[in-house]
Design a protein around this motif. Structure first.
Motif, PDB file in Angstrom:
ATOM      1  N   ASP A  82      47.654 -21.365 -32.675  1.00  0.00           N
ATOM      2  CA  ASP A  82      48.795 -20.460 -32.886  1.00  0.00           C
ATOM      3  C   ASP A  82      49.302 -19.880 -31.572  1.00  0.00           C
ATOM      4  O   ASP A  82      49.680 -18.705 -31.491  1.00  0.00           O
ATOM      5  CB  ASP A  82      48.436 -19.337 -33.868  1.00  0.00           C
ATOM      6  CG  ASP A  82      48.164 -19.859 -35.270  1.00  0.00           C
ATOM      7  OD1 ASP A  82      48.673 -20.935 -35.603  1.00  0.00           O
ATOM      8  OD2 ASP A  82      47.430 -19.188 -36.020  1.00  0.00           O
ATOM      9  N   LEU A 317      56.218 -16.339 -33.762  1.00  0.00           N
ATOM     10  CA  LEU A 317      55.321 -15.214 -34.021  1.00  0.00           C
ATOM     11  C   LEU A 317      54.166 -15.699 -34.887  1.00  0.00           C
ATOM     12  O   LEU A 317      54.360 -16.514 -35.794  1.00  0.00           O
ATOM     13  CB  LEU A 317      56.048 -14.096 -34.769  1.00  0.00           C
ATOM     14  CG  LEU A 317      57.178 -13.358 -34.052  1.00  0.00           C
ATOM     15  CD1 LEU A 317      57.904 -12.458 -35.048  1.00  0.00           C
ATOM     16  CD2 LEU A 317      56.658 -12.538 -32.903  1.00  0.00           C
ATOM     17  N   ARG A 318      52.965 -15.205 -34.624  1.00  0.00           N
ATOM     18  CA  ARG A 318      51.839 -15.549 -35.484  1.00  0.00           C
ATOM     19  C   ARG A 318      51.972 -14.848 -36.836  1.00  0.00           C
ATOM     20  O   ARG A 318      52.290 -13.658 -36.896  1.00  0.00           O
ATOM     21  CB  ARG A 318      50.516 -15.160 -34.818  1.00  0.00           C
ATOM     22  CG  ARG A 318      50.153 -16.022 -33.624  1.00  0.00           C
ATOM     23  CD  ARG A 318      48.816 -15.639 -33.041  1.00  0.00           C
ATOM     24  NE  ARG A 318      48.835 -14.301 -32.469  1.00  0.00           N
ATOM     25  CZ  ARG A 318      47.747 -13.646 -32.080  1.00  0.00           C
ATOM     26  NH1 ARG A 318      46.556 -14.190 -32.219  1.00  0.00           N
ATOM     27  NH2 ARG A 318      47.860 -12.437 -31.559  1.00  0.00           N
ATOM     28  N   TYR A 370      45.279 -13.879 -37.844  1.00  0.00           N
ATOM     29  CA  TYR A 370      46.545 -14.605 -38.014  1.00  0.00           C
ATOM     30  C   TYR A 370      46.274 -16.033 -38.469  1.00  0.00           C
ATOM     31  O   TYR A 370      45.271 -16.641 -38.101  1.00  0.00           O
ATOM     32  CB  TYR A 370      47.338 -14.618 -36.700  1.00  0.00           C
ATOM     33  CG  TYR A 370      47.681 -13.233 -36.211  1.00  0.00           C
ATOM     34  CD1 TYR A 370      48.823 -12.581 -36.651  1.00  0.00           C
ATOM     35  CD2 TYR A 370      46.847 -12.566 -35.310  1.00  0.00           C
ATOM     36  CE1 TYR A 370      49.134 -11.305 -36.203  1.00  0.00           C
ATOM     37  CE2 TYR A 370      47.146 -11.301 -34.854  1.00  0.00           C
ATOM     38  CZ  TYR A 370      48.291 -10.670 -35.308  1.00  0.00           C
ATOM     39  OH  TYR A 370      48.586  -9.409 -34.864  1.00  0.00           O
ATOM     40  N   ARG A 373      52.178 -19.861 -37.861  1.00  0.00           N
ATOM     41  CA  ARG A 373      53.238 -19.167 -37.127  1.00  0.00           C
ATOM     42  C   ARG A 373      54.570 -19.248 -37.862  1.00  0.00           C
ATOM     43  O   ARG A 373      54.791 -20.134 -38.676  1.00  0.00           O
ATOM     44  CB  ARG A 373      53.391 -19.755 -35.715  1.00  0.00           C
ATOM     45  CG  ARG A 373      52.215 -19.428 -34.826  1.00  0.00           C
ATOM     46  CD  ARG A 373      52.477 -19.781 -33.362  1.00  0.00           C
ATOM     47  NE  ARG A 373      52.374 -21.208 -33.103  1.00  0.00           N
ATOM     48  CZ  ARG A 373      52.519 -21.745 -31.903  1.00  0.00           C
ATOM     49  NH1 ARG A 373      52.807 -20.970 -30.868  1.00  0.00           N
ATOM     50  NH2 ARG A 373      52.402 -23.046 -31.724  1.00  0.00           N
ATOM     51  N   THR A 424      54.358 -10.417 -40.316  1.00  0.00           N
ATOM     52  CA  THR A 424      53.572 -10.321 -39.092  1.00  0.00           C
ATOM     53  C   THR A 424      53.335  -8.855 -38.763  1.00  0.00           C
ATOM     54  O   THR A 424      53.801  -7.965 -39.472  1.00  0.00           O
ATOM     55  CB  THR A 424      54.269 -11.055 -37.926  1.00  0.00           C
ATOM     56  OG1 THR A 424      53.366 -11.173 -36.819  1.00  0.00           O
ATOM     57  CG2 THR A 424      55.529 -10.319 -37.481  1.00  0.00           C
ATOM     58  N   SER A 427      51.880  -5.382 -33.501  1.00  0.00           N
ATOM     59  CA  SER A 427      51.244  -5.778 -32.250  1.00  0.00           C
ATOM     60  C   SER A 427      51.654  -7.193 -31.845  1.00  0.00           C
ATOM     61  O   SER A 427      51.825  -7.491 -30.659  1.00  0.00           O
ATOM     62  CB  SER A 427      49.712  -5.686 -32.367  1.00  0.00           C
ATOM     63  OG  SER A 427      49.233  -6.500 -33.415  1.00  0.00           O
ATOM     64  N   GLU A 428      51.845  -8.070 -32.819  1.00  0.00           N
ATOM     65  CA  GLU A 428      52.323  -9.422 -32.523  1.00  0.00           C
ATOM     66  C   GLU A 428      53.780  -9.373 -32.059  1.00  0.00           C
ATOM     67  O   GLU A 428      54.187 -10.113 -31.155  1.00  0.00           O
ATOM     68  CB  GLU A 428      52.177 -10.304 -33.759  1.00  0.00           C
ATOM     69  CG  GLU A 428      52.665 -11.720 -33.604  1.00  0.00           C
ATOM     70  CD  GLU A 428      51.874 -12.548 -32.594  1.00  0.00           C
ATOM     71  OE1 GLU A 428      52.286 -13.699 -32.342  1.00  0.00           O
ATOM     72  OE2 GLU A 428      50.853 -12.067 -32.047  1.00  0.00           O
ATOM     73  N   ARG A 431      53.661  -8.321 -28.471  1.00  0.00           N
ATOM     74  CA  ARG A 431      53.158  -9.399 -27.602  1.00  0.00           C
ATOM     75  C   ARG A 431      54.244 -10.407 -27.264  1.00  0.00           C
ATOM     76  O   ARG A 431      54.374 -10.829 -26.115  1.00  0.00           O
ATOM     77  CB  ARG A 431      51.992 -10.122 -28.291  1.00  0.00           C
ATOM     78  CG  ARG A 431      51.337 -11.201 -27.438  1.00  0.00           C
ATOM     79  CD  ARG A 431      50.294 -11.984 -28.224  1.00  0.00           C
ATOM     80  NE  ARG A 431      50.880 -12.872 -29.207  1.00  0.00           N
ATOM     81  CZ  ARG A 431      51.344 -14.107 -28.931  1.00  0.00           C
ATOM     82  NH1 ARG A 431      51.279 -14.565 -27.693  1.00  0.00           N
ATOM     83  NH2 ARG A 431      51.853 -14.844 -29.882  1.00  0.00           N
TER      84      ARG A 431
END
Length: 435
Positions: A82, A317-318, A370, A373, A424, A427-428, A431
């Motif tokens: 991922d 995004l994961r 996770y 994606r 999601t 925090s993802e 990132r």
């Protein structure tokens, strides 16, 4: 002659050994056992079995890449899952050297070359089908490092609907696909899924009534009915030369793996101008930046305004694991250090508290939190108003602002939708979007 016979014998032994391994997905405990057996076995059979078990384990773990990294005393096997690279197994350097040697045999590289980079391809079978492997071996100061890209036939069969486009963005891309000529470009950083989107579009366009030709570096997936060529610098087949040659192949639709230089950009635009449909990728931060980027490459604004139909910017995004996600309340203040003020306003609105999800990690997601994606997209359709800005050599900010006024969903807006719909985590989002 003796050297040639020896090499052929090595290759046949390598092929034979790999076919002996069972097609069963190994667990982490089984992998540890295989590593121990391979260390004790001097015949090479256990090393060959370990290689195939590693491939199957990585594929079952949804890894896109396997890294075999040398160290001072031990080597590391790392998997990119991922989009995130993580340490998976530690092995002795002696076993690392054996795996590299076997890889070279499998990928038809020179086994006696240790100082020059080498590339090759391999293939293995899994319980769910065959997987192609693109291998690269690179010398380092402490040994040879290998990276194996796993190219599963399952990933390129995703449709535009499955890629996660919103209805309005999906409709824009369909209009561009049905446009008789012009350029469709996907943009974003490496690993953002640009080629997957292009392949999904090619699958829609792939009809027997048209001639589709591609020049790629490398050809990642074979599409029946599409004439795919690969860049070969030794034979002086570059993107620019290949594209020029493709124009003499009576194409209706052309796909160029990437527009990297001025020559390729200008030939691509001229191809689109003369009635061809051209698909390609470009490295830019957002959809609007595609336009000044191509102008910087020497493409005349009046040509670009006439040929560019749509520009798609994207990221990955994961997706939050369903099994270990939990509800969590976030205060605006605690996110202010990692998220800018404008994005906070979009996220919170007038609220001071936001109920979102967080992840804890479990056995289903290997402790990451996770699983898989999702794509986020920004689809800029070149309207008459956008064309006028292109002719004026307007900045990407001006083009982006006008596109938003005309209803374009930005990458940030699309990512926020994914966060608010609990696909999601925040925090993802941070990132991917705030780095």
């Amino acid at each position: 002659m003796a050297t040639t016979r020896t090499k052929k014998k090595e290759e046949s032994v390598g092929q034979e050994k790999l076919t002996e391994a069972p097609m069963k997905v190994p667990t982490r405990e089984h992998m540890d056992e295989h590593i121990k057996k391979a260390l004790q076995d001097k015949t090479g059979k256990s090393t060959a079995k370990l290689y195939l078990e590693l491939m199957i384990f990585a594929h079952a773990s949804r890894a896109s890449d396997i890294h075999l990294e040398p160290g001072d005393k031990t080597a590391m096997i790392r998997l990119r899952v991922d989009g995130i690279l993580g340490d998976t197994f530690t092995i002795p350097m002696t076993l690392h050297a054996r795996l590299i040697a076997l890889l070279k045999i499998r990928a038809h590289m020179r086994t006696d070359e240790h100082r020059a980079p080498q590339d090759g391809r391999d293939k293995f079978e899994t319980p769910t089908g065959s997987v192609d492997v693109r291998a690269s071996v690179m010398p380092t100061i402490i040994g040879e490092k290998a990276v194996l890209r796993l190219l599963s036939s399952e990933s390129h069969k995703l449709t535009l609907e499955q890629l996660g486009f919103e209805k309005t963005d999906y409709d824009k891309i369909l209009r561009a696909i049905h446009h008789p000529w012009g350029m469709i470009l996907t943009t974003g950083p490496t690993g953002s899924g640009k080629t997957t989107t292009i392949y999904a579009i090619l699958e829609i366009l792939n009809k027997r009534a048209v001639n589709i030709s591609t020049i790629e570096d490398p050809v990642e997936f074979y599409i029946p009915g599409v004439n795919q060529s690969q860049v070969d610098r030794v034979a002086k087949l570059t993107f620019a030369n290949g594209l020029r040659s493709l124009l003499r192949q009576d194409p209706d639709i052309i796909m160029v793996g990437e527009i990297r230089d001025e020559e390729t950009a200008q030939i691509a635009v001229n191809a689109a101008l003369t009635g061809h449909k051209l698909l390609s990728t470009l490295h830019t931060n957002n959809a609007a930046t595609t336009i000044p980027r191509l102008i910087d490459m020497g493409v005349e604004p009046f040509l670009l305004a006439s040929t560019l139909v749509v520009s798609v910017s994207q990221r990955l995004l994961r997706r939050a694991c369903d099994a270990c996600q939990i509800k969590k309340s976030f205060k605006r203040e605690e996110l202010s250090e990692s998220i800018d003020l404008q994005t906070l306003d979009l996220l919170f609105g007038k609220k001071k508290l936001l109920d979102l999800i967080d992840v804890t990690g479990c056995k289903h997601c290997n402790g990451t939190g996770y699983l898989g994606r999702i794509g986020i997209y920004e689809v800029l359709e070149v309207t008459e108003e956008i064309q006028r800005l292109v002719l004026q050599r307007a900045s990407s900010e001006s083009i982006h602002t006008l596109a938003l006024e005309q209803g374009m969903t930005s990458l940030v807006d699309n990512a926020i939708q994914k966060v608010l719909s609990n696909e999601t985590t925040i925090s993802e989002f941070v990132r991917v979007m705030q780095d």
